[in-house]
Enzyme design. Structure first.
Site, PDB file in Angstrom:
ATOM      1  N   GLU A 153       0.823  -1.196   0.000  1.00 23.17           N
ATOM      2  CA  GLU A 153       0.000   0.000   0.000  1.00 23.17           C
ATOM      3  C   GLU A 153       0.857   1.246   0.000  1.00 23.17           C
ATOM      4  OE1 GLU A 153      -2.750  -0.463   3.248  1.00 23.17           O
ATOM      5  OE2 GLU A 153      -3.880  -1.870   2.032  1.00 23.17           O
ATOM      6  N   CYS A 177       3.197   8.425   1.147  1.00 18.97           N
ATOM      7  CA  CYS A 177       3.673   7.496   2.180  1.00 18.97           C
ATOM      8  C   CYS A 177       3.967   6.151   1.525  1.00 18.97           C
ATOM      9  CB  CYS A 177       2.607   7.357   3.274  1.00 18.97           C
ATOM     10  SG  CYS A 177       3.067   6.223   4.595  1.00 18.97           S
ATOM     11  N   CYS A 181       5.448  -6.728   7.828  1.00 18.91           N
ATOM     12  CA  CYS A 181       6.482  -6.255   8.750  1.00 18.91           C
ATOM     13  C   CYS A 181       6.745  -7.328   9.804  1.00 18.91           C
ATOM     14  CB  CYS A 181       6.052  -4.965   9.435  1.00 18.91           C
ATOM     15  SG  CYS A 181       7.378  -4.226  10.431  1.00 18.91           S
ATOM     16  N   CYS A 210       4.916  -4.764  16.455  1.00 18.32           N
ATOM     17  CA  CYS A 210       4.392  -3.797  17.417  1.00 18.32           C
ATOM     18  C   CYS A 210       2.924  -4.128  17.687  1.00 18.32           C
ATOM     19  CB  CYS A 210       4.521  -2.381  16.870  1.00 18.32           C
ATOM     20  SG  CYS A 210       6.218  -1.953  16.463  1.00 18.32           S
ATOM     21  N   CYS A 258      -0.134  -2.190  15.881  1.00 22.20           N
ATOM     22  CA  CYS A 258      -0.050  -1.926  14.441  1.00 22.20           C
ATOM     23  C   CYS A 258      -0.648  -3.063  13.632  1.00 22.20           C
ATOM     24  CB  CYS A 258       1.414  -1.724  14.053  1.00 22.20           C
ATOM     25  SG  CYS A 258       1.669  -1.510  12.275  1.00 22.20           S
ATOM     26  N   CYS A 263      -2.050   5.900   9.826  1.00 21.92           N
ATOM     27  CA  CYS A 263      -0.888   5.244  10.438  1.00 21.92           C
ATOM     28  C   CYS A 263      -1.282   3.937  11.096  1.00 21.92           C
ATOM     29  CB  CYS A 263      -0.281   6.103  11.538  1.00 21.92           C
ATOM     30  SG  CYS A 263       0.325   7.672  10.994  1.00 21.92           S
TER      31      CYS A 263
HETATM   32  N1  SAH Z   1       8.007   0.608  10.644  1.00 22.00           N
HETATM   33  C1  SAH Z   1       8.397   1.963  10.757  1.00 22.00           C
HETATM   34  C2  SAH Z   1       7.766   2.784   9.679  1.00 22.00           C
HETATM   35  C3  SAH Z   1       6.244   2.750   9.675  1.00 22.00           C
HETATM   36  S1  SAH Z   1       5.737   4.252  10.320  1.00 22.00           S
HETATM   37  C4  SAH Z   1       8.062   2.482  12.127  1.00 22.00           C
HETATM   38  O1  SAH Z   1       7.341   1.816  12.847  1.00 22.00           O
HETATM   39  O2  SAH Z   1       8.574   3.540  12.489  1.00 22.00           O
HETATM   40  C5  SAH Z   1       4.321   3.854  11.093  1.00 22.00           C
HETATM   41  C6  SAH Z   1       4.083   4.843  12.232  1.00 22.00           C
HETATM   42  O3  SAH Z   1       2.770   4.657  12.609  1.00 22.00           O
HETATM   43  C7  SAH Z   1       4.975   4.525  13.419  1.00 22.00           C
HETATM   44  O4  SAH Z   1       5.403   5.696  14.070  1.00 22.00           O
HETATM   45  C8  SAH Z   1       4.041   3.755  14.320  1.00 22.00           C
HETATM   46  O5  SAH Z   1       4.409   3.903  15.663  1.00 22.00           O
HETATM   47  C9  SAH Z   1       2.708   4.364  13.978  1.00 22.00           C
HETATM   48  N2  SAH Z   1       1.589   3.448  14.185  1.00 22.00           N
HETATM   49  C10 SAH Z   1       1.586   2.116  14.056  1.00 22.00           C
HETATM   50  N3  SAH Z   1       0.360   1.623  14.333  1.00 22.00           N
HETATM   51  C11 SAH Z   1      -0.427   2.671  14.646  1.00 22.00           C
HETATM   52  C12 SAH Z   1      -1.800   2.823  15.002  1.00 22.00           C
HETATM   53  N4  SAH Z   1      -2.603   1.760  15.089  1.00 22.00           N
HETATM   54  N5  SAH Z   1      -2.270   4.058  15.223  1.00 22.00           N
HETATM   55  C13 SAH Z   1      -1.465   5.134  15.108  1.00 22.00           C
HETATM   56  N6  SAH Z   1      -0.175   5.069  14.764  1.00 22.00           N
HETATM   57  C14 SAH Z   1       0.351   3.847  14.534  1.00 22.00           C
HETATM   58 FE1  SF4 Z   2       6.343  -2.619  11.667  1.00 22.51          FE
HETATM   59 FE2  SF4 Z   2       4.046  -1.442  12.322  1.00 22.51          FE
HETATM   60 FE3  SF4 Z   2       5.988  -1.663  14.131  1.00 22.51          FE
HETATM   61 FE4  SF4 Z   2       6.311   0.029  12.089  1.00 22.51          FE
HETATM   62  S1  SF4 Z   2       4.757   0.186  13.693  1.00 22.51           S
HETATM   63  S2  SF4 Z   2       7.806  -1.448  12.882  1.00 22.51           S
HETATM   64  S3  SF4 Z   2       5.219  -1.098  10.475  1.00 22.51           S
HETATM   65  S4  SF4 Z   2       4.870  -3.363  13.187  1.00 22.51           S
END
Ligand code: SAH
Ligand code: SF4
Length: 367
Positions: A96, A129, A136, A140, A143, A359
């Site tokens: 995406e 983006c 991934c 986390c 996410c 995000c």
């Molecule tokens: N994997 C990298 C790049 C992806 S950025 C990273 O994690 O930094 C994705 C951003 O969205 C990250 O800052 C993450 O903390 C945030 N994010 C992930 N899941 C989210 C959610 N459910 N709601 C809001 N932000 C989220």
């Molecule tokens: Fe991966 Fe989502 Fe964590 Fe970013 S926030 S490192 S995309 S699992």
């Protein structure tokens, strides 16, 4: 690299195009013509590169060589102007990519330029983006991309290809529009470091982005943060902090067991910043988990002395995510504590929530 990228031109740098041209006993300047056709003019068909002689085009075609711009399979427009693209690579794998027009004079999608460079030009502004992996592996807990696991890395051509597919779909004129790139889509860019960096070079040297208009976000792959600091051409750095102490961070980001906050913050302190540059720390607020004013005070202590700012993101909820979104007041209170502590803090408004483009929501939802 996967099998089918073998004869795609997109992703080859100038040097690699030069050897291709030499192999075909063509004059050296053909490499420059190819490079410009692919990256600057963003051609998607070899046949249309009119600077190349028909015969050379024919030879390449007979060898099965293609430019290889990935295909937009579906696009999902949001009421707020955001568009989520489902983009298919040559092997059928999809990722995406999200288009976020600015237009409202507000802060940019990554919050990084807020107040710095308000649109005095009347140029169209937007942020793309981009994804760096299919899925991934970082896991986390808040996410949705994490739920996919990681299927594979994207090649440099597939990373640049997302940008080119969207620029072409939006008919962007790079000379007249201000476009930013954030490497904040699916995947962890620093777990695909060489291809990510190669893509950065192609975007700067070929497509026409400046490094100051690009931001990469990492969940905290500490050794790569050090490497990134030594790059001569590099985007700005964002770090997904998300918690103010190890106990909490381990719970929501298991990778903190490998690279804890002390290591992460030391890497941020050591990071060589350019003039006027700041590190962005992203902080996803989870109700009653990491959103207490006391957590904000811990963040202030943690970041003391680092030239930085904080982007606050209230959790974007999704199926299978066992956290809740904090109330507005809670988010504002957190911001106030940070600001009072001398840390610039911005609240990121969610973009494309209605189309699962915000995000942490990227998981190839097709409805
Ligand atoms: N994997 C990298 C790049 C992806 S950025 C990273 O994690 O930094 C994705 C951003 O969205 C990250 O800052 C993450 O903390 C945030 N994010 C992930 N899941 C989210 C959610 N459910 N709601 C809001 N932000 C989220
Ligand atoms: Fe991966 Fe989502 Fe964590 Fe970013 S926030 S490192 S995309 S699992």
């Amino acid at each position: 690299m996967h099998q089918s990228s073998g004869n795609l031109l997109l992703g080859l740098n100038f040097q690699e195009l030069s050897s291709l041209v030499q192999r075909h006993k063509q004059p050296d300047y053909r490499a420059r013509q190819l490079f410009e056709a692919i990256y600057t003019q963003r051609q998607d068909e070899l046949e249309r590169i009119s600077t190349l002689p028909q015969t050379f085009r024919g030879v390449l075609r007979d060898e099965g060589v293609k430019i290889g711009v990935p295909q937009i399979q579906k696009s999902f427009p949001s009421v707020d102007g955001t568009i989520r693209y489902l983009i298919a690579m040559a092997d059928g794998e999809t990722v995406e990519t999200v288009w976020m027009p600015e237009g409202d004079g507000g802060e940019e999608a990554d919050g990084s330029e807020a107040g710095d460079e308000m649109s005095d030009t009347g140029f169209d502004r937007a942020t793309i983006c981009v994804s760096s992996q299919v899925g991934c592996a970082v896991n986390c807990q808040f996410c949705l991309t994490a739920q996919l696991g990681v299927k594979r890395n994207l090649s440099a051509g597939e990373i640049v290809g997302q940008v080119i597919a969207v620029l072409n779909d939006r008919r962007v004129d790079m000379e007249r529009q201000r476009i930013n790139i954030v490497f904040m889509g699916m995947g962890e860019p620093f777990l695909n470091y060489p291809e990510f960096m190669k893509a950065v070079h192609l975007l700067v040297e070929g497509v026409g982005f400046s490094e100051s208009r690009m931001t990469v976000s990492t969940s905290g792959i500490v050794p790569r943060i050090h490497d990134f600091g030594t790059e001569t051409v590099r985007p700005k750095l964002a770090i997904s902090l998300n918690a103010p102490n190890d106990q909490l961070r381990e719970r929501i980001m298991p990778l903190n067991r490998k690279w804890n906050l002390e290591m992460l913050i030391q890497a941020a302190r050591d990071f060589p910043l350019r003039n006027r540059e700041r590190i962005t720390f992203e902080y996803v607020l989870l109700r009653d988990v990491n959103d207490h004013p006391e957590h904000a005070r811990q963040v202030i202590e943690l970041l003391r002395g680092i030239r930085c700012k904080v982007n606050l993101i209230a959790l974007n909820p999704g199926p299978g995510i066992s956290f809740a979104t904090p109330d507005q007041e809670r988010v504002h209170a957190f911001q106030q504590v940070l600001m009072a502590g001398g840390i610039p803090a911005f609240i990121r408004r969610p973009r494309g929530l209605d189309i699962y483009a915000a995000c942490g929501q990227l998981k190839r939802t097709v409805a």
